[in-house]
Design an enzyme around this catalytic site. Structure first.
Site, PDB file in Angstrom:
ATOM      1  N   GLU A 259      35.388  52.763   0.564  1.00  0.00           N
ATOM      2  CA  GLU A 259      35.224  51.517  -0.489  1.00  0.00           C
ATOM      3  C   GLU A 259      33.619  51.826  -0.747  1.00  0.00           C
ATOM      4  O   GLU A 259      32.646  51.614   0.050  1.00  0.00           O
ATOM      5  CB  GLU A 259      35.605  50.459  -0.134  1.00  0.00           C
TER       6      GLU A 259
ATOM      7  N   GLU B 140      43.353  49.521   1.489  1.00  0.00           N
ATOM      8  CA  GLU B 140      42.864  50.193   2.765  1.00  0.00           C
ATOM      9  C   GLU B 140      44.240  50.590   3.408  1.00  0.00           C
ATOM     10  O   GLU B 140      44.202  51.648   4.152  1.00  0.00           O
ATOM     11  CB  GLU B 140      42.245  49.156   3.803  1.00  0.00           C
TER      12      GLU B 140
ATOM     13  N   HIS C  87      34.490  38.524   9.289  1.00  0.00           N
ATOM     14  CA  HIS C  87      33.783  39.660   9.122  1.00  0.00           C
ATOM     15  C   HIS C  87      32.820  40.077  10.404  1.00  0.00           C
ATOM     16  O   HIS C  87      32.083  40.813  10.465  1.00  0.00           O
ATOM     17  CB  HIS C  87      32.873  39.580   8.051  1.00  0.00           C
TER      18      HIS C  87
HETATM   19  C1  LIG Z   1      40.536  43.787   2.459  1.00  0.00           C
HETATM   20  C2  LIG Z   1      39.106  43.877   2.088  1.00  0.00           C
HETATM   21  N1  LIG Z   1      38.690  44.926   1.752  1.00  0.00           N
HETATM   22  C3  LIG Z   1      37.386  45.140   1.483  1.00  0.00           C
HETATM   23  C4  LIG Z   1      36.518  44.099   1.582  1.00  0.00           C
HETATM   24  C5  LIG Z   1      34.866  44.042   1.358  1.00  0.00           C
HETATM   25  N2  LIG Z   1      34.987  43.557  -0.084  1.00  0.00           N
HETATM   26  C6  LIG Z   1      34.711  42.251  -0.102  1.00  0.00           C
HETATM   27  S1  LIG Z   1      34.525  41.848  -1.875  1.00  0.00           S
HETATM   28  C7  LIG Z   1      34.898  43.188  -2.238  1.00  0.00           C
HETATM   29  C8  LIG Z   1      35.120  43.486  -3.736  1.00  0.00           C
HETATM   30  C9  LIG Z   1      36.312  42.797  -4.177  1.00  0.00           C
HETATM   31  O1  LIG Z   1      36.552  43.099  -5.831  1.00  0.00           O
HETATM   32  P1  LIG Z   1      37.363  42.061  -6.574  1.00  0.00           P
HETATM   33  O2  LIG Z   1      38.567  41.823  -5.872  1.00  0.00           O
HETATM   34  O3  LIG Z   1      37.493  42.739  -7.854  1.00  0.00           O
HETATM   35  O4  LIG Z   1      36.695  40.653  -6.627  1.00  0.00           O
HETATM   36  P2  LIG Z   1      35.257  40.535  -6.996  1.00  0.00           P
HETATM   37  O5  LIG Z   1      34.313  40.636  -5.980  1.00  0.00           O
HETATM   38  O6  LIG Z   1      34.975  41.234  -8.208  1.00  0.00           O
HETATM   39  O7  LIG Z   1      35.274  38.818  -7.381  1.00  0.00           O
HETATM   40  C10 LIG Z   1      34.966  44.125  -0.982  1.00  0.00           C
HETATM   41  C11 LIG Z   1      35.479  45.685  -1.346  1.00  0.00           C
HETATM   42  C12 LIG Z   1      37.278  42.935   2.121  1.00  0.00           C
HETATM   43  N3  LIG Z   1      36.317  41.669   2.111  1.00  0.00           N
HETATM   44  N4  LIG Z   1      38.380  42.679   2.106  1.00  0.00           N
END
Ligand SMILES: Cc1ncc(C[n+]2csc(CCOP(=O)(O)OP(=O)(O)O)c2C)c(N)n1
Lengths: 323, 323
Positions: B29, B58, B128
């Site tokens: 990612e 994932e 985390h």
């Molecule tokens: C399962 C998971 N994968 C990756 C992450 C790391 N991460 C946190 S927020 C995020 C982006 C999320 O994007 P979206 O669902 O579009 O929500 P937004 O942040 O745009 O509100 C990522 C990759 C995580 N917390 N949980």
């Protein structure tokens, strides 16, 4: 004043906006440790959805969750105390920004694992209705989350068992730096339709449009309908996370950001109020947040001796890790 | 000699292996913009076919990597958050890890799972901050936890060349460590071989990952009272039991410091194996996170749950007093 009154709706978007701006300042000042995912620009969604919910309806949200928690009615002072890691915080300083929860107002928790909250809410709503309550639920997630298997599995369970959950996709165009076009095959409403779930697309920058779409879905759900999905189109005004300023990720063109920022839910809703009403709400929100900050900063930090409290709800005492 | 940071050592290892072997590619990612910094510059050098940003999927992309490995490639999957390993435990343990045996030796799954910033980054709270290396060692997945920039380089290179799945934990507490390094001398570090960082006569301290640096500091501080040998296993599975046995056979005393949870953690395994092999002069001790720990958000609580230098000092002193 009813919950969906234009003034009240404006108050909610304005409260979230100013809460977030102040929180970002506190991150910059080093008072909030670990940073936050600002909800700036997306306030209209939480405000609009929660305006169409009852107090006893249930909500789960995300890492970008301050707006959801505030819109559902949590005390801004205790929310801010949580972000500052204080004993008086909603989660006693144990959860912080990404896990803020207030079960008393139906917020079962912000969740920091993307895609995880929808299935939790589906189970909670199903259980409460089996007990005889006629409540419904709304779960918030981003455009990135629609690619998580967990969430799609939740769609299936909710649709199959006709659990009245509103799946609210906050499509801000990006999952961290990944544009939605690069990540989502098909469409977001198409995901819902595949499970036989009605789906609508709504302007997430217009709080009343979100409220109206939610109210229509909620009315169907309360009348015995199954789950529905709303894709709310929005724009994240600021960084994905406050750390972004440190690493200087470059993925959005300045023109795009300017265009996104030009449709501001605070102004869109504010324009529906008289100048005097708007000024009065603004002043009231400032006073609320001044008091919230004073309360939070004056609150004690947790005693490190209590670091393992709440590890087990049963009261089981963990062995410490020392010597 | 030039300084090399741990983070840059990981980048260098990825770049060198991608340059050396066409079959190596990266998956994860936000890796194109290098949100974690570890993949910085690699997109420009190797192009989008070899540096592939993934949607938030994932479980799918972890098994996608398994498939790509079965088809002859060497994927490196980056996870920015250690707790995501719980999400893909199924894909790694039930599939990648079991394939060679289940296919009767027909298949190899040379995937590397790279977890930069494992453990606590202060303020990242419950979902985390895990450091789940003991779990992977328990199920028998090859698990490495380098402490220094040169070992980070050398072990990541070895992991990429390894025929089995390997999880590389780069602890958050080590990411900013810098060392004087002769770049020409950077070389693969064999998996399964520990390292004595500091020779001593009275007690062997086994330290995992970033805690090696704490152990060295404590050993230095206690130098006028006790002669501490610091042993860094570097790989938790397979473990360098012979190297450790040789050390403890000389010192006769053992203290383990490990940033995973106490019950069923690697520290317990290290103690059990040593006492099976060596007659100790005093009961061994371990400094770990508490049983079943979940890291609370508030900074003082977060720190209280992590193993620290004071606890390690106390454990060494107690062990020296015991007969
Ligand atoms: C399962 C998971 N994968 C990756 C992450 C790391 N991460 C946190 S927020 C995020 C982006 C999320 O994007 P979206 O669902 O579009 O929500 P937004 O942040 O745009 O509100 C990522 C990759 C995580 N917390 N949980």
């Amino acid at each position: 004043m009813t919950r969906d009154d234009p003034v009240r709706l404006y108050r909610t978007v304005r409260l979230i906006r100013r809460f977030e701006e102040r929180a970002v300042d506190l991150v910059r000042a080093g008072a909030i440790v670990g940073g936050i995912h600002p909800y700036l620009g997306q306030e209209g969604i939480a405000a609009g959805v929660c305006a169409a919910l009852r107090d006893d309806d249930l909500v789960t949200g995300t890492h970008r969750g301050h707006g959801h928690v505030l819109a559902k009615g949590a005390d801004p002072a205790r929310m801010l105390a949580e972000l500052l890691g204080r004993e008086t915080g909603l989660n006693r300083g144990r959860g912080g920004s990404m896990h803020a929860a207030d079960l008393a107002v139906g917020v079962l928790g912000a969740n920091a694992i993307v895609g995880a909250a929808g299935a939790i809410l589906t189970g909670a709503v199903w259980a409460r209705r089996r007990r005889g309550d006629d409540l419904v639920g709304a779960t918030f997630f981003g455009d990135g989350a629609v690619n998580e298997g967990m969430l799609l599995e939740a769609f299936n369970l909710a649709a199959l068992w006709r659990v009245p959950v509103l799946f609210v996709c906050e499509n801000n165009g990006y999952a961290t730096t990944m544009p939605v076009e690069g990540a989502v095959a098909g469409t977001i409403p198409g995901r819902a339709e595949a499970f036989g779930m009605p789906a609508a697309v709504v302007d997430g920058q217009d709080p009343e449009a979100v409220r109206d779409a939610t109210a229509a879905a909620v009315a169907r759900m309360r009348a015995g309908g199954g789950p529905e999905l709303i894709e709310a189109r929005t724009y994240r005004f600021d960084a994905h996370h406050t750390f972004e300023h440190a690493v200087r990720l470059d993925y959005r063109a300045p023109q795009e950001v300017a265009a996104g920022r030009s449709r501001d839910p605070v102004d869109i809703q504010g324009a529906r109020l008289s100048g005097a009403d708007r000024a009065a709400v603004d002043a009231e929100v400032e006073a609320t947040l001044d008091a919230a900050l004073e309360f939070a900063l004056a609150s004690p930090e947790p005693d490190p001796a209590g670091a393992l409290e709440h590890l087990y709800a049963s009261g089981l005492v963990a062995r410490t890790g020392g010597g | 000699m030039p300084r090399l940071s741990y983070r840059k050592a990981l980048t260098r290892a990825l770049a060198d292996e991608m340059g050396r072997d066409e079959s190596v590619f990266l998956l994860g990612e936000d890796i194109r913009v290098a949100a974690s910094n570890v993949t910085a510059g690699l997109l420009k050098r190797f192009g989008p076919d070899r540096v592939r940003d993934t949607p938030l999927s994932e479980q799918a992309f972890t098994s996608f990597a398994t498939g790509a490995a079965l088809a002859g490639l060497r994927p490196v999957v980056e996870f920015q958050i250690p707790s995501l390993l719980f999400l893909v435990f199924e894909q790694i343990v039930n599939h990648a890890h079991k394939f060679p045996l289940m296919t009767g030796g027909q298949a190899e799954v040379p995937v590397t799972y790279l977890v930069p910033g494992s453990g606590s980054r202060t303020g990242w709270a419950g979902q985390h901050s895990d450091h789940p290396y003991s779990l992977f060692a328990h199920v028998g997945v090859t698990t490495v936890v380098p402490a220094t920039p040169a070992d980070a380089y050398g072990l990541l290179v070895s992991a990429i060349r390894h025929v089995d799945p390997v999880v590389v934990f780069a602890p958050a507490g080590a990411m900013d460590v810098r060392a004087d390094v002769d770049f020409a001398a950077l070389a693969p570090v064999p998996i399964g071989r520990g390292r004595v960082h500091r020779a001593g006569d009275d007690v062997t301290v086994v330290a995992v990952g970033h805690l090696v640096h704490d152990a060295l500091a404590v050993a230095e501080a206690l130098a006028d009272q006790v002669s501490v040998e610091v042993f860094d296993p570097r790989t938790l599975h397979p473990f360098d039991w012979d190297g450790l046995t040789a050390s403890v056979a000389r010192t006769g005393r053992l203290v383990v410091v490990d940033d995973s949870n106490r019950s069923c953690g690697i520290a317990g395994e290290i103690i059990a194996t040593v006492v099976e092999r060596v007659r100790l002069l005093a009961p061994p001790r371990r400094v770990t996170r508490p049983d079943g720990a979940v890291l609370p958000f508030a900074p003082a609580l977060d720190r209280a749950v992590q193993p620290g230098r004071e606890q390690l000092t106390a454990a060494i002193q107690l062990t020296m007093k015991d007969e």
